[in-house]
Scaffold this motif. Structure first.
Motif, PDB file in Angstrom:
ATOM      1  N   LEU A 107     -11.993  10.598   2.718  1.00  0.00           N
ATOM      2  CA  LEU A 107     -12.618  11.761   3.349  1.00  0.00           C
ATOM      3  C   LEU A 107     -12.570  12.953   2.406  1.00  0.00           C
ATOM      4  N   ARG A 108     -13.577  13.796   2.518  1.00  0.00           N
ATOM      5  CA  ARG A 108     -13.486  15.088   1.840  1.00  0.00           C
ATOM      6  C   ARG A 108     -13.983  16.163   2.799  1.00  0.00           C
ATOM      7  N   ILE A 123     -10.264   0.745   3.191  1.00  0.00           N
ATOM      8  CA  ILE A 123     -10.095   2.023   2.489  1.00  0.00           C
ATOM      9  C   ILE A 123     -10.951   3.066   3.198  1.00  0.00           C
ATOM     10  N   LEU A 124     -10.331   4.156   3.615  1.00  0.00           N
ATOM     11  CA  LEU A 124     -11.081   5.236   4.249  1.00  0.00           C
ATOM     12  C   LEU A 124     -10.852   6.502   3.438  1.00  0.00           C
ATOM     13  N   PRO A 130     -14.576   9.097  -4.829  1.00  0.00           N
ATOM     14  CA  PRO A 130     -13.171   8.965  -4.435  1.00  0.00           C
ATOM     15  C   PRO A 130     -12.394   8.108  -5.429  1.00  0.00           C
ATOM     16  N   ASN A 131     -11.102   8.323  -5.472  1.00  0.00           N
ATOM     17  CA  ASN A 131     -10.224   7.590  -6.361  1.00  0.00           C
ATOM     18  C   ASN A 131      -9.368   6.686  -5.482  1.00  0.00           C
ATOM     19  N   PHE A 144      -4.471   1.921  12.125  1.00  0.00           N
ATOM     20  CA  PHE A 144      -5.087   2.436  10.901  1.00  0.00           C
ATOM     21  C   PHE A 144      -5.770   3.771  11.169  1.00  0.00           C
ATOM     22  N   TYR A 169     -11.905  13.838  -2.675  1.00  0.00           N
ATOM     23  CA  TYR A 169     -11.647  12.837  -1.635  1.00  0.00           C
ATOM     24  C   TYR A 169     -10.150  12.552  -1.514  1.00  0.00           C
ATOM     25  N   GLN A 170      -9.719  12.288  -0.302  1.00  0.00           N
ATOM     26  CA  GLN A 170      -8.376  11.784  -0.041  1.00  0.00           C
ATOM     27  C   GLN A 170      -8.551  10.439   0.655  1.00  0.00           C
ATOM     28  N   CYS A 171      -7.757   9.451   0.255  1.00  0.00           N
ATOM     29  CA  CYS A 171      -7.990   8.111   0.793  1.00  0.00           C
ATOM     30  C   CYS A 171      -6.771   7.541   1.492  1.00  0.00           C
ATOM     31  N   GLU A 172      -7.042   6.683   2.455  1.00  0.00           N
ATOM     32  CA  GLU A 172      -6.005   5.924   3.154  1.00  0.00           C
ATOM     33  C   GLU A 172      -6.330   4.448   2.925  1.00  0.00           C
ATOM     34  N   HIS A 173      -5.344   3.677   2.406  1.00  0.00           N
ATOM     35  CA  HIS A 173      -5.578   2.239   2.190  1.00  0.00           C
ATOM     36  C   HIS A 173      -4.671   1.466   3.119  1.00  0.00           C
ATOM     37  N   LEU A 225      -5.074  12.379   6.973  1.00  0.00           N
ATOM     38  CA  LEU A 225      -5.999  12.796   5.912  1.00  0.00           C
ATOM     39  C   LEU A 225      -6.583  14.167   6.225  1.00  0.00           C
ATOM     40  N   ASN A 255       0.812  -1.215   0.000  1.00  0.00           N
ATOM     41  CA  ASN A 255       0.000   0.000   0.000  1.00  0.00           C
ATOM     42  C   ASN A 255       0.845   1.265   0.000  1.00  0.00           C
ATOM     43  N   LEU A 285      -6.496  17.461   3.956  1.00  0.00           N
ATOM     44  CA  LEU A 285      -7.723  18.081   3.454  1.00  0.00           C
ATOM     45  C   LEU A 285      -7.782  19.557   3.823  1.00  0.00           C
TER      46      LEU A 285
END
Lengths: 318, 418
Positions: B364-365, B361-362, A279-280, A301, B343-347, A308, A213, A312
């Motif tokens: 957020l925006r 997968i989380l 989301p991407n 986690f 969105y920004q993601c954390e995997h 994030l 990841n 943001l």
């Protein structure tokens, strides 16, 4: 003393040469000339090429022709020639070669060319095609959710393989056009080999992404590897097809790769400002057999996700 | 004779209801207004709604969504009223309640004697006839009689269930009992004679602010932010404090009943004879969202679990299908570029307290205009089986950082194997 006249194409590529063991050569449309040109814009007696007895230099004289003589696109009636001058009479391009001038040394035989000889095997092409089609069918099978019918998917995959062979074919045709060997087998083998390498790398990429990841930087690394693979491929295709100077080949390979990579880079990396209401994220899931790394605990986690918010809040200010 | 009496009774009841409607209309029409949002550039109305006057100072109640354009871009619009006799004038915004879709506006000039509606002290009884007033489709003021059916079940944002037709343009109009007292405000319709009203207690709460000064323009967004903050804290606390009832889905045990106010539905592909896999879905959501403006809703919640089992597929084919099922999750609420960030993601791979391994997968925006509020989108897919997997998914709209993280944690740790 001999005079050599070289007949050129419109693009000044040598077509044919004529050698005369005499001190002057008459050029025109008349059959009495030493060199007869079948060009309606050339006068029956158009030009005289002679060696100046005092200086030993080559000279041209206009024999009062209707359309004149152009040397390097300038009209002359009489002129001394320097090497590489292109003479235009009527619509015919000529070069007059001084046989005394020394020629450059022979190009050394390329090691690489010798080393690529193994590519020139039809059997290898058959094997590689088989591998490629197997890979395509297997991935089609894995992606299918309904009952899998080989006959139904085979035409599409063969079509895809045919599409891949457009690249080696076009290089072979180009080589033929400039009067070189087509090297079609080498080109096909090279294309299939690169395709297979690409498949293997994309599988590896999936496994790495799923297990590690990595962040956004990994996409950049992927792009760089893809770029290197692509420009190497173009370089080798050129190498097999044409006898070019290395510098010229480098420039062509790099500019072609740039043409392909630049739009990909723009869409993939510079287009982030566009608003997207979805989301991407990376949805790759692999079976437990490919799961090598340890999982985080929920707590960890959640802790990682804190970043994030700051990301943001920074985006919001921009 | 007895039959005749019964008939007479029915007839007179009907006549009485008609009488009431007529009375109501003639008596109160001067306290009913059409609320118009005037676009300054063109000088014409860009949207309309209804409103009703509640006191001599000229205070008028309407829906928040009727005046939302003005709240978000006050420099481009102004609010006007049009009364039954054709007179009009400007209105100033006093206060609003975005969560319950109410707004309090005030006439800038009043006359000596103004007609007003009284606000009732209590809700009517179940089945009682109530009357909805308003101006549908700009056709003129009308009265719609209907039935009071109590407060809607399964809802966090309380609504009265009204059996009667509410149409666009009637938004913000009052709903009165037979005495002409306001018991609710028109807000929405679910088609075919089902209407929703904002209940009395919310109306009373905003009407109590009738003495307030005119709200400064720069306070609009600030007020919305505070109201949303308070609301999300309440809803997330309620969700987290109820015990999450677990039920089985495939081989997993998942929380299917979280909170009383979510409505839940199920589905599976067992009808599809050709499918080589089994998919069982369980989804719960909050039926209502908070309307902020034409392009932005918030306050929604969605929870989804899907059990996938593909014994006939083999692990590679199953995981290919499994990956594809994960693609394409989208936001639960509508929002535009001006409202939210990307969105920004954390995997990552996560092992929860019940030893369930999942790819997690989380995403957020952030809300651009409301500090500290975020939309959350979560997807988890278990990685413990060769040919089976559980996808768990939720979206939360407009929550604070703490709520987002603590809810996510609780949700992640709620999944277990049986």
């Amino acid at each position: 003393m001999a005079i050599v006249l070289e007949l050129l194409s419109r693009k000044n590529i040598p077509l044919k040469h004529y050698k005369f063991e005499q001190d002057y050569v008459c050029v025109g449309r008349d059959f009495n000339n030493d060199l007869r040109l079948d060009d309606p814009y050339v006068c029956p007696s158009h030009m005289l090429v002679a060696i100046d007895p005092e200086s030993g230099l080559l000279m041209v004289n206009d024999c009062q022709s209707t359309n004149g003589i152009k040397i390097n696109n300038k009209f002359v009636t009489q002129a001394t020639l320097s090497p590489n001058d292109v003479i235009k009479i009527g619509r015919t391009h000529l070069r007059i070669i001084d046989t005394k001038a020394p020629l450059p040394r022979a190009m050394p035989l390329s090691e690489l060319e010798e080393n690529l000889n193994w590519l020139n095997k039809a059997f290898l092409a058959v094997c590689l095609s088989f591998l490629c089609i197997s890979y395509l069918l297997l991935s089609e099978y894995i992606d299918s959710v309904k009952e899998f019918k080989l006959i139904a998917v085979l035409p599409a995959q063969l079509g895809q393989l045919a599409l891949f062979s457009l690249w080696p074919l076009s290089f072979a045709i180009l080589a033929k056009v400039v009067k070189k060997e087509s090297h079609i087998v080498n080109q096909i083998n090279l294309t299939l080999l690169i395709t297979l390498v690409f498949y293997v790398l994309s599988l590896l990429q999936k496994i790495v992404v799923f297990n590690v990841n990595p962040g956004a930087w990994f996409a950049f690394i992927e792009f760089v590897i893809f770029g290197i693979l692509l420009s190497g491929f173009i370089w080798l295709s050129l190498f097999i097809a044409f006898h070019q100077a290395t510098k010229r080949r480098n420039i062509i390979a790099l500019s072609l790769s740039f043409l392909i990579l630049a739009p990909l880079f723009t869409f993939g990396f510079l287009n982030t400002g566009e608003f997207d209401s979805s989301p991407n994220y990376d949805a790759t899931l692999l079976a437990p057999a490919y799961n090598f790394t340890k999982a985080f605990e929920t707590e960890k986690f959640i802790d990682n996700s804190q970043r994030l918010f700051s990301k943001l809040d920074k985006m919001k200010k921009d | 004779m007895r039959r005749f009496l019964v008939l007479l009774f029915i007839f007179s009841a009907h006549a009485q209801s008609q009488q009431t409607a007529q009375n109501l209309f003639s008596h109160y029409q001067s306290a009913l207004y059409q609320i118009r949002i005037i676009e300054l550039e063109s000088g014409n109305k860009s949207s309309i709604g209804s409103g009703f006057q509640i006191d001599q100072q000229g205070n008028i109640l309407t829906n928040y969504h009727v005046v939302s354009e003005y709240v978000f871009t006050p420099e481009k619009y102004r609010i006007e009223y049009l009364s039954n006799d054709g007179s009009n004038g400007t209105l100033a915004l006093i206060n609003f309640d975005v969560v319950n879709d109410l707004a309090l506006v005030r006439k800038t000039s009043t006359t000596e004697n103004e007609d007003t509606f009284n606000i009732a002290n209590e809700l009517p009884g179940q089945g009682e006839t109530i009357y909805s007033l308003g101006n549908p489709h700009d056709l003129g003021m009308i009265v719609v009689p209907g039935t009071f059916n109590g407060i809607k079940k399964n809802s966090f944002y309380q609504r009265i269930h009204f059996t009667g037709a509410i149409n666009p343009g009637m938004s913000g109009g009052p709903v009165v009992n037979a005495l002409g007292e306001v018991v609710g405000v028109n807000v929405a319709t679910a088609g075919n004679q089902i209407g929703f009203l904002i209940p009395l207690n919310k109306v009373q709460r905003l009407a109590a602010k009738h003495q307030d000064e005119i709200l400064a323009i720069d306070q609009f967004k600030n007020n919305i932010q505070q109201q949303l903050m308070a609301n999300q804290a309440e809803i997330i606390t309620q969700l987290q404090n109820t015990t999450w009832q677990k039920s089985s889905l495939g081989e997993a045990s998942v929380p299917t009943k979280i909170g009383e106010f979510l409505s839940c539905w199920g589905d599976s592909n067992t009808n599809d004879n050709e499918a080589l896999f089994l998919s069982v879905e369980n989804r719960c959501r909050l039926d209502e969202q908070i309307f902020l403006n034409g392009g932005l809703r918030t306050g929604g919640i969605e929870l989804e679990f899907e059990w996938l089992s593909g014994k006939e597929l083999g692990q590679h084919r199953f995981y290919s299908l499994y990956s594809k099922s994960l693609v394409g999750a989208g936001a639960g609420n509508m929002a535009t570029k001006t409202d939210v960030t990307n969105y920004q993601c954390e995997h990552n791979k996560v092992i929860n307290i019940h030893q369930v391994n999942s790819k997690t997968i989380l995403c957020l925006r952030a809300y651009k205009e409301f500090d500290g509020l975020y939309d959350v989108l979560f997807i988890g897919a278990t990685l413990d089986h060769d040919q089976q997997g559980l996808i768990s998914h939720f979206t939360l709209a407009g929550v604070a950082k703490d709520s987002a993280l603590s809810f996510t944690k609780q949700f992640m740790d709620a999944v277990a194997w049986q």
